[in-house]
Scaffold this motif. Sequence first.
Motif, PDB file in Angstrom:
ATOM      1  N   ASN A 223      -0.892  -1.221  -3.153  1.00 21.06           N
ATOM      2  CA  ASN A 223      -1.273  -0.915  -1.776  1.00 21.06           C
ATOM      3  C   ASN A 223      -0.651   0.412  -1.350  1.00 21.06           C
ATOM      4  O   ASN A 223      -0.761   0.843  -0.212  1.00 21.06           O
ATOM      5  N   ASP A 224      -0.014   1.080  -2.275  1.00 18.51           N
ATOM      6  CA  ASP A 224       0.647   2.364  -2.037  1.00 18.51           C
ATOM      7  C   ASP A 224      -0.376   3.434  -1.615  1.00 18.51           C
ATOM      8  O   ASP A 224      -1.581   3.265  -1.805  1.00 18.51           O
ATOM      9  N   LYS A 225       0.149   4.506  -1.028  1.00 21.06           N
ATOM     10  CA  LYS A 225      -0.684   5.663  -0.676  1.00 21.06           C
ATOM     11  C   LYS A 225      -1.439   6.169  -1.906  1.00 21.06           C
ATOM     12  O   LYS A 225      -2.554   6.662  -1.797  1.00 21.06           O
ATOM     13  N   TRP A 229      -6.530   2.471  -2.888  1.00 22.33           N
ATOM     14  CA  TRP A 229      -7.362   3.054  -1.820  1.00 22.33           C
ATOM     15  C   TRP A 229      -7.773   4.467  -2.135  1.00 22.33           C
ATOM     16  O   TRP A 229      -8.636   5.039  -1.475  1.00 22.33           O
ATOM     17  N   ARG A 230      -7.162   5.093  -3.148  1.00 21.27           N
ATOM     18  CA  ARG A 230      -7.624   6.436  -3.514  1.00 21.27           C
ATOM     19  C   ARG A 230      -8.899   6.386  -4.343  1.00 21.27           C
ATOM     20  O   ARG A 230      -9.551   7.406  -4.548  1.00 21.27           O
TER      21      ARG A 230
END
Lengths: 263, 165
Positions: A223-225, A229-230
């Motif tokens: 769930n990291d930056k 999501w990337r």
Amino acid sequence: MSTPTQDVAEPASKVDLAQSSGGGGEIPSFDITLKVRRYDPEFSDEARWDEWTLTMYGTDRVLDALHKVKWEIDGSLTFRRSCAHGICGSDAMRINGRNRLACKTLLKDLDTSKPITVEPIKGLPVEKDLIVDMEPFFQSYREIMPFLVNNSPAPTAERLQSPEDRERFDDTTKCILCAACTSSCPVFWTDGQYFGPAAIVNAHRFIFDSRDDAGDMRLEVLNDKEGVWRCRTTFNCSDACPRGIEVTKAIQEVKTAILTRAM
Amino acid sequence: MTATNSEAVLPAQGIEAPRSGRVDPKYLRSKTTSGSFEMAAWVFMRVSGIALVVLIFVHLWVNLMVGDGIHQVDFGFVAGKWANPVWQFWDLTMLWLAMLHGTNGMRTIINDYAEKDSTRLWLKSILYIGSTVIIILGTMVIFTFEPCLLDSTTGEPLPRAVCPN
Ligand code: HEM
Ligand code: SF4
Ligand code: FES
């Protein structure tokens, strides 16, 4: 035994044989131009292209062409390979602009009328010729904890699992860590910080394993930056995977798992 | 995770698994603890995208296809639409969603392509300032729109002004 007719008999070679190529069993040969991206920092900071014209056979793979060059023409050509049979994952390279294993790519399946280009996989620092530094790739792999974590006491026999539970993550157990997926991802190319498809695939393998207790932690890590999501769903990874893993689908399942956990 | 072992979970044995909550910040990739911001942004792009399909296509249909089509669009046409609170609300939603969606999309692209932190900071500053100005101006136009524009010297309505009487 009756005399087999011409149409039902198994052909001596599965490769289309020219009429002139003699009897069955003879493998047709053809000429190819192999164009390889060369880089040797001990001599020059500039990379260059080298070309060789080789006579190869219908059963040869790109790896055989590289071997022919290395063993017979230019011993300085540098590349990785161990098993030569699609198991170890050491010879992923960019062949005609696509990430492939050199040992699983038959020359006859490529367009032999044009030079066949071979480059190192993108997004990782090139060390020499086709060899890249895999450390950033394995760094991400280690971060997702690619090992079974189970907090309950070890049973006397094995930890049992139903066939359905095993099936849930079957696809992602097939990964050979060749980095073809991660190095085909345009998001990974940008700054190399993205965890990348391979790390997510291997996290998926444990997140959806009923015997594992650390799924939450892996979801937290991803769930990291720089995590799932990337991903922009370009499908380059699924296209590149030599094991036919549905990489994009696995990434989507991890996204969904993070979302459902948050809600 | 349908843990077959979950009924049998006992207190953890021996050494706790790595990353079980307290991770020394020096091992984290990003300094900023953004929480689930990236997840929220990802969900927002999808939700606003779906809403924008409806908003934009109804907008285009009503403006360009219904009635006299493209030839009807002038000051009076806009004035007529904004006299109706439904269209005010419609355009306001479209403005905000499109701007936030577009801005977040550009943020993603800047994150991808900017190589230096300073470049990234500059580009994002320009982006956020630009977006804020446009959102504020657009919102003000929708709510303070004056259909009856008068000539400042004569006090007469301007050629296309829409005045009550
Ligand atoms: C018509 C309805 C629209 C839909 C369904 C839609 C959907 C989406 C989705 C799902 C994404 C995320 C892509 C990803 O993360 O891989 C995206 C990205 C983006 N959208 Fe939209 N969008 C719409 C309209 C707009 C509008 C009106 C703008 C401009 C104001 C816009 C600008 C962008 C930008 C700049 C991105 C980033 C592109 C990227 O990630 O490479 N979109 N859109
Ligand atoms: S998922 Fe496929 S392409 Fe990616 S590292 Fe594993 S085997 Fe290679
Ligand atoms: S050499 Fe082992 S996978 Fe190709």
